[in-house]
Design a protein around this motif. Structure first.
Motif, PDB file in Angstrom:
ATOM      1  N   ILE A 191       0.850  -1.205   0.000  1.00  0.00           N
ATOM      2  CA  ILE A 191       0.000   0.000   0.000  1.00  0.00           C
ATOM      3  C   ILE A 191       0.880   1.247   0.000  1.00  0.00           C
ATOM      4  O   ILE A 191       0.609   2.217  -0.706  1.00  0.00           O
ATOM      5  CB  ILE A 191      -0.950   0.011   1.227  1.00  0.00           C
ATOM      6  N   ASP A 192       1.950   1.212   0.804  1.00  0.00           N
ATOM      7  CA  ASP A 192       2.848   2.369   0.847  1.00  0.00           C
ATOM      8  C   ASP A 192       3.442   2.642  -0.534  1.00  0.00           C
ATOM      9  O   ASP A 192       3.628   3.794  -0.923  1.00  0.00           O
ATOM     10  CB  ASP A 192       3.962   2.150   1.880  1.00  0.00           C
ATOM     11  N   GLU A 193       3.712   1.586  -1.288  1.00  0.00           N
ATOM     12  CA  GLU A 193       4.219   1.763  -2.653  1.00  0.00           C
ATOM     13  C   GLU A 193       3.154   2.443  -3.525  1.00  0.00           C
ATOM     14  O   GLU A 193       3.448   3.367  -4.276  1.00  0.00           O
ATOM     15  CB  GLU A 193       4.609   0.404  -3.265  1.00  0.00           C
ATOM     16  N   PHE A 194       1.914   1.978  -3.404  1.00  0.00           N
ATOM     17  CA  PHE A 194       0.810   2.575  -4.184  1.00  0.00           C
ATOM     18  C   PHE A 194       0.655   4.058  -3.851  1.00  0.00           C
ATOM     19  O   PHE A 194       0.504   4.902  -4.739  1.00  0.00           O
ATOM     20  CB  PHE A 194      -0.501   1.824  -3.899  1.00  0.00           C
ATOM     21  N   VAL A 195       0.711   4.372  -2.549  1.00  0.00           N
ATOM     22  CA  VAL A 195       0.552   5.768  -2.100  1.00  0.00           C
ATOM     23  C   VAL A 195       1.658   6.643  -2.690  1.00  0.00           C
ATOM     24  O   VAL A 195       1.441   7.808  -3.014  1.00  0.00           O
ATOM     25  CB  VAL A 195       0.551   5.837  -0.543  1.00  0.00           C
ATOM     26  N   MET A 196       2.851   6.051  -2.850  1.00  0.00           N
ATOM     27  CA  MET A 196       3.978   6.789  -3.435  1.00  0.00           C
ATOM     28  C   MET A 196       3.877   6.861  -4.963  1.00  0.00           C
ATOM     29  O   MET A 196       4.771   7.367  -5.628  1.00  0.00           O
ATOM     30  CB  MET A 196       5.304   6.120  -3.048  1.00  0.00           C
ATOM     31  N   GLY A 197       2.775   6.303  -5.523  1.00  0.00           N
ATOM     32  CA  GLY A 197       2.566   6.379  -6.969  1.00  0.00           C
ATOM     33  C   GLY A 197       3.247   5.267  -7.743  1.00  0.00           C
ATOM     34  O   GLY A 197       3.470   5.369  -8.953  1.00  0.00           O
ATOM     35  N   ALA A 198       3.606   4.173  -7.040  1.00  0.00           N
ATOM     36  CA  ALA A 198       4.309   3.066  -7.706  1.00  0.00           C
ATOM     37  C   ALA A 198       3.483   1.783  -7.622  1.00  0.00           C
ATOM     38  O   ALA A 198       3.389   1.173  -6.569  1.00  0.00           O
ATOM     39  CB  ALA A 198       5.669   2.847  -7.041  1.00  0.00           C
ATOM     40  N   GLY A 199       2.848   1.391  -8.721  1.00  0.00           N
ATOM     41  CA  GLY A 199       2.109   0.116  -8.746  1.00  0.00           C
ATOM     42  C   GLY A 199       0.659   0.278  -8.362  1.00  0.00           C
ATOM     43  O   GLY A 199       0.352   0.664  -7.241  1.00  0.00           O
ATOM     44  N   LYS A 200      -0.258  -0.029  -9.295  1.00  0.00           N
ATOM     45  CA  LYS A 200      -1.690   0.154  -9.020  1.00  0.00           C
ATOM     46  C   LYS A 200      -2.412  -1.144  -8.720  1.00  0.00           C
ATOM     47  O   LYS A 200      -3.609  -1.152  -8.461  1.00  0.00           O
ATOM     48  CB  LYS A 200      -2.355   0.826 -10.238  1.00  0.00           C
ATOM     49  N   THR A 201      -1.692  -2.274  -8.789  1.00  0.00           N
ATOM     50  CA  THR A 201      -2.323  -3.572  -8.547  1.00  0.00           C
ATOM     51  C   THR A 201      -1.536  -4.358  -7.509  1.00  0.00           C
ATOM     52  O   THR A 201      -0.302  -4.355  -7.528  1.00  0.00           O
ATOM     53  CB  THR A 201      -2.397  -4.392  -9.859  1.00  0.00           C
ATOM     54  N   ILE A 202      -2.267  -5.012  -6.622  1.00  0.00           N
ATOM     55  CA  ILE A 202      -1.649  -5.931  -5.659  1.00  0.00           C
ATOM     56  C   ILE A 202      -2.337  -7.279  -5.827  1.00  0.00           C
ATOM     57  O   ILE A 202      -3.571  -7.350  -5.883  1.00  0.00           O
ATOM     58  CB  ILE A 202      -1.833  -5.432  -4.201  1.00  0.00           C
ATOM     59  N   GLU A 203      -1.550  -8.324  -5.935  1.00  0.00           N
ATOM     60  CA  GLU A 203      -2.121  -9.673  -6.069  1.00  0.00           C
ATOM     61  C   GLU A 203      -1.944 -10.425  -4.758  1.00  0.00           C
ATOM     62  O   GLU A 203      -0.843 -10.460  -4.210  1.00  0.00           O
ATOM     63  CB  GLU A 203      -1.422 -10.428  -7.211  1.00  0.00           C
ATOM     64  N   VAL A 204      -3.024 -11.015  -4.268  1.00  0.00           N
ATOM     65  CA  VAL A 204      -2.983 -11.810  -3.036  1.00  0.00           C
ATOM     66  C   VAL A 204      -3.515 -13.199  -3.356  1.00  0.00           C
ATOM     67  O   VAL A 204      -4.609 -13.335  -3.906  1.00  0.00           O
ATOM     68  CB  VAL A 204      -3.849 -11.164  -1.916  1.00  0.00           C
ATOM     69  N   ARG A 205      -2.733 -14.205  -3.041  1.00  0.00           N
ATOM     70  CA  ARG A 205      -3.157 -15.595  -3.252  1.00  0.00           C
ATOM     71  C   ARG A 205      -3.046 -16.344  -1.940  1.00  0.00           C
ATOM     72  O   ARG A 205      -1.993 -16.329  -1.297  1.00  0.00           O
ATOM     73  CB  ARG A 205      -2.257 -16.297  -4.296  1.00  0.00           C
ATOM     74  N   ILE A 206      -4.140 -16.974  -1.524  1.00  0.00           N
ATOM     75  CA  ILE A 206      -4.090 -17.815  -0.325  1.00  0.00           C
ATOM     76  C   ILE A 206      -4.639 -19.179  -0.703  1.00  0.00           C
ATOM     77  O   ILE A 206      -5.789 -19.297  -1.144  1.00  0.00           O
ATOM     78  CB  ILE A 206      -4.908 -17.214   0.847  1.00  0.00           C
ATOM     79  N   LYS A 207      -3.801 -20.191  -0.571  1.00  0.00           N
ATOM     80  CA  LYS A 207      -4.241 -21.550  -0.853  1.00  0.00           C
ATOM     81  C   LYS A 207      -3.864 -22.394   0.339  1.00  0.00           C
ATOM     82  O   LYS A 207      -2.684 -22.507   0.675  1.00  0.00           O
ATOM     83  CB  LYS A 207      -3.574 -22.077  -2.126  1.00  0.00           C
TER      84      LYS A 207
END
Length: 617
Positions: free
Chosen positions: A53-69
């Protein structure tokens, strides 16, 4: 005389991972098995996502992928990537991180340099990988110990950071990630960060309207007294409406993207500011409880270097916004006064609806005044010799106590069951409230019944939730009844009571059903308690020709045995709301007229439980 020498040999320094593993509660609150939204396995996930999230707030990266198996978690962002030479240090050296440079991270949550280190130390398997400038570096750990860290290599992958971990089962016993809790957490992230997309196991979450979307997700349009008021400033955002059916106040509060479930200075200021603005707008000194009755709202603020009252950051302690800004209280008050007042002037229909609601609340409060006083006097007398409540020593409000998140109130029925739990409980964190027979069916009744009915009044007093959730005394409220028809009915009546008068208890994930074993399977060397027919079959196979006992009710389980079921191995089923159904519809379905649909549902669900209870021994 005992040897009392105190030398250098007595001093022992724990390295970073030993300390985290020895005292995990200091870093992640409580452990748990995933049945509660504040269990440690969700805090581990949150610590990793906070960095994305901190990266997104800094304007870097608009997608986060979360996988739980099963038990394995993978989180990938498309931010700048950890500087390759620091990949190992950032996840394994205390007080190492980019957020100490306040130029880069002015309003971040994770300012203690602990987050991913705690995840690493508490994971059986942990892998970090960073890609930047066409190169990548990865490192693998187990229980915080570095196992593998090859040199930097060329890479054609997209830049960003990927973290993979499996929580350590020696610490998080029998754990399981529940999608409902993960989804709620991820949705909060997107509400607070419009423009961000989180992809969870293939399902995408995104929000365009921030906190307005949050409230729309929490309640149906039919239940809103008026359209959501949505106000935004540079470091503050609020959304609010009143519910047509809910009695109590409901707040969702956030600081720098952190969900402050325990509130804090910003939430207190918000509650105060709403009352002040409304009073001034109408020129009437309305009672604060009448103004806030049935309010459903959300507030998010950004603070420079926030101070929280606990490591898990659930309650804001900061009184200042930071920099040259005023106090939190002044800032929130000034914003609400200006923007809410403007909104009400521009929307006379909403202003009229709010005033009508306040007048109705005032009338209801005055009707209740006499009976409330009587009930309080009764509760005071009863609390001096209250046989219903056997209290514990630590409570949820004790912010400095490490075990406050373990505080539990068991609601039981009958003397034998209450007696067994009382004798085997942990007196520091576990309290017992005994019901006398079946509670009253409170469906469609007014709040008056909570004061008129002695049991409900004493239960409300024990929980300390008459005025707001802020003073709730126990983190977990556990209904402990027999797994038979009567026990199911008592569960239903208690859930009805909470849904009708205190739905936020359920919405905030505080209400549970205690699972108790159906069978005891043992031989001379080993005893296995079984919660299902399948577990019973496996136990028989393992122990070969054992003695088998079937438990018909909680009263049959001795105190010595009960401590196995309410200690470290406690099994709880959370009571959750189905977002597709409003509370009103839910109550109508379960407790309304005896429709064929409801009969069929109850028979089918009872059959599942009773089949297991009646399984042949």
């Amino acid at each position: 005389m005992a040897d009392t020498k105190y030398t250098e040999d007595n001093i022992r320094s724990l390295d970073w991972k030993e300390h985290i593993r020895m005292r995990p509660g200091m870093y992640i609150g409580k452990l748990g098995d995933g049945s509660s939204p504040d269990d440690g396995i969700y805090i581990l996930l949150k610590e990793v996502i906070d960095n994305c999230i901190d990266e997104f707030v800094m304007g870097a990266g608009k997608t986060i992928e979360v996988r739980i198996k099963d038990k394995e978690v993978r989180v990938r962002d498309y931010g700048r990537g950890i500087p390759l030479g620091k990949v190992v240090d950032v996840v394994s050296k205390m007080n190492t991180g980019g957020k100490y440079d306040t130029r880069a991270f002015k309003k971040s949550v994770g300012l203690n340099g602990v987050g991913t280190k705690a995840v690493n130390a508490l994971s059986a398997f942990f892998k970090v990988e960073s890609v930047r400038e066409g190169k990548h570096k990865w490192a693998e750990f187990s229980l915080g110990e570095l196992k593998n860290s090859p040199d930097i290599e060329e890479s054609g992958k997209r830049k960003g950071t990927r973290i993979e971990f499996i929580p350590d089962e020696a610490i998080f016993k029998n754990f399981k990630y529940r999608n409902e809790y993960v989804e709620k957490m991820l949705k909060n992230y997107v509400y607070l960060n419009p423009g961000l997309t989180i992809d969870f196991n293939g399902e995408k979450f995104k929000s365009e309207n921030g906190l307005k979307d949050l409230l729309e997700d929490k309640m149906s349009k039919e239940d809103m007294l008026y359209p959501i008021i949505h106000l935004k400033g540079e470091d503050i955002e609020v959304a609010l409406t009143h519910s047509k059916t809910q009695y109590s106040e409901e707040y969702h509060s956030f600081v720098n993207g952190q969900n402050t479930t325990q509130g804090g200075t910003h939430q207190s200021a918000f509650r105060e500011a709403i009352v002040k603005t409304i009073r001034e707008f109408y020129g009437k000194n309305y009672d604060s409880s009448d103004v806030r009755k049935s309010i459903v709202s959300a507030i998010s603020i950004k603070v420079m270097e926030p101070v929280f009252e606990s490591q898990t950051k659930t309650k804001l302690g900061s009184t200042d916004m930071g920099g040259d800004l005023p106090t939190v209280r002044t800032y929130v008050n000034d914003f609400v006064k200006t923007y809410l007042d403007n909104y009400l002037h521009k929307n006379p229909g909403v202003a009229e609806a709010i005033q009508k609601k306040i007048i109705q609340a005032e009338r209801e409060r005055k009707d209740l005044k006499g009976i409330r006083k009587l009930a309080r006097d009764r509760a005071k007398k009863a609390s001096l010799h209250n046989k219903k409540l056997r209290d514990c020593r630590v409570h949820l409000g004790d912010m400095k106590k490490e075990r406050r998140l373990e505080t539990t109130l068991f609601i039981t029925e009958g003397d034998s069951a209450s007696g067994s739990i009382t004798k085997s409980r942990d007196v520091n964190t576990q309290a017992v409230f005994s019901l006398r027979g079946k509670p009253l069916n409170s469906y469609n009744m007014s709040k008056k019944i909570v004061y008129e009915n002695e049991e409900f009044n004493l239960l409300q007093a024990a929980l300390n939730i008459e005025d707001s959730m802020e003073d709730l005394r126990y983190n977990n409220i556990v209904i402990a009844t027999d797994a038979d028809v009567d026990g199911m009915h008592i569960r239903l009546l208690l859930i009805t009571f909470f849904l009708q008068f205190f739905p936020e208890l359920i919405k905030q994930g505080h209400l549970y059903i205690l699972q108790t074993p159906l069978f005891r399977v043992r031989n001379k060397k080993e005893t296995i308690y079984c919660y299902s027919e399948e577990e019973r079959r496996n136990a028989i196979e393992k122990l070969k020709k054992p003695e088998i006992t079937r438990f018909k009710g909680l009263g049959e389980i001795s105190p010595d045995e009960f401590q196995h079921f309410i200690g470290d191995n406690i099994r709880l089923d959370p009571v959750m709301l189905d977002k597709a159904m409003s509370i009103d519809e839910l109550l109508k379905f379960y407790m309304g007229k005896n429709t064929p649909d409801r009969q069929e549902f109850i028979i089918e669900n009872l059959k599942v439980e009773l089949d297991e209870v009646e399984a042949t021994v």
